[in-house]
Design a protein around this motif. Structure first.
Motif, PDB file in Angstrom:
ATOM      1  N   GLU B   6      30.780  15.060  36.461  1.00  0.00           N
ATOM      2  CA  GLU B   6      31.077  14.177  37.590  1.00  0.00           C
ATOM      3  C   GLU B   6      32.258  13.285  37.231  1.00  0.00           C
ATOM      4  O   GLU B   6      32.357  12.809  36.099  1.00  0.00           O
ATOM      5  CB  GLU B   6      29.877  13.284  37.913  1.00  0.00           C
ATOM      6  N   GLY B   9      33.128   8.394  39.903  1.00  0.00           N
ATOM      7  CA  GLY B   9      31.861   7.888  40.410  1.00  0.00           C
ATOM      8  C   GLY B   9      31.078   8.910  41.212  1.00  0.00           C
ATOM      9  O   GLY B   9      30.308   8.548  42.110  1.00  0.00           O
ATOM     10  N   LYS B  11      32.416  11.284  43.111  1.00  0.00           N
ATOM     11  CA  LYS B  11      33.131  11.799  44.292  1.00  0.00           C
ATOM     12  C   LYS B  11      33.769  13.163  44.019  1.00  0.00           C
ATOM     13  O   LYS B  11      34.198  13.857  44.944  1.00  0.00           O
ATOM     14  CB  LYS B  11      34.167  10.784  44.781  1.00  0.00           C
TER      15      LYS B  11
END
Lengths: 93, 93
Positions: B6, B9, B11
């Motif tokens: 990831e 954060g 997104k």
């Protein structure tokens, strides 16, 4: 943010997202043979490599290559065989 | 089994795998603008929707659509803009 899913002890993994095409998962299937069930119509697209597929009621495996798609009916089942990690896109209709 | 990553954060999320094409991640980028760095040559392919891309040294954004690819040099940077969740395949050369 994106829902991560794992199936078959992690041999199939996916990320749920909402693309321009609709509700979608993007994922990867490790070498092996699997059976999946559907609760909606699903459009599966191979993203790299080759996937062998046998849908409910069919007697022969069909081969789908990179960027080729197949449609699975609602409330049906399909088997998938892969020789290698095979990424896919699954669109839920 | 597949390494989940990831960034930003959550997104941007991806799953690492080894396809017939080589070392690969399959992932998804949420709406927004991001800058990525490379440590190898990367071949990025859009899997659904549209990605706007500006590579290091370029002054204009280029648009890549479903199944279109672009190549990013080793040790370089590139910016990506998406209006919606945009799945991609990234092949490391």
């Amino acid at each position: 943010m994106f829902k991560a899913n794992e199936y078959f002890g992690g041999k199939v993994a996916s990320l749920g997202c909402e693309t321009v095409e609709g509700r979608t998962t993007i994922g990867v299937i490790a070498a092996g043979e699997y059976e999946f069930g559907t609760s909606t119509v699903e459009v599966m697209t191979v993203i790299a490599g080759v996937m062998q597929v046998k849908q409910a009621g069919e007697t022969e495996w069909k081969t789908y290559k990179k960027f080729e798609s197949f449609v699975v009916a609602k409330d049906s089942k399909f088997k998938v065989k892969c020789d290698q990690d095979t990424p896919y896109l699954c669109l839920y209709k």
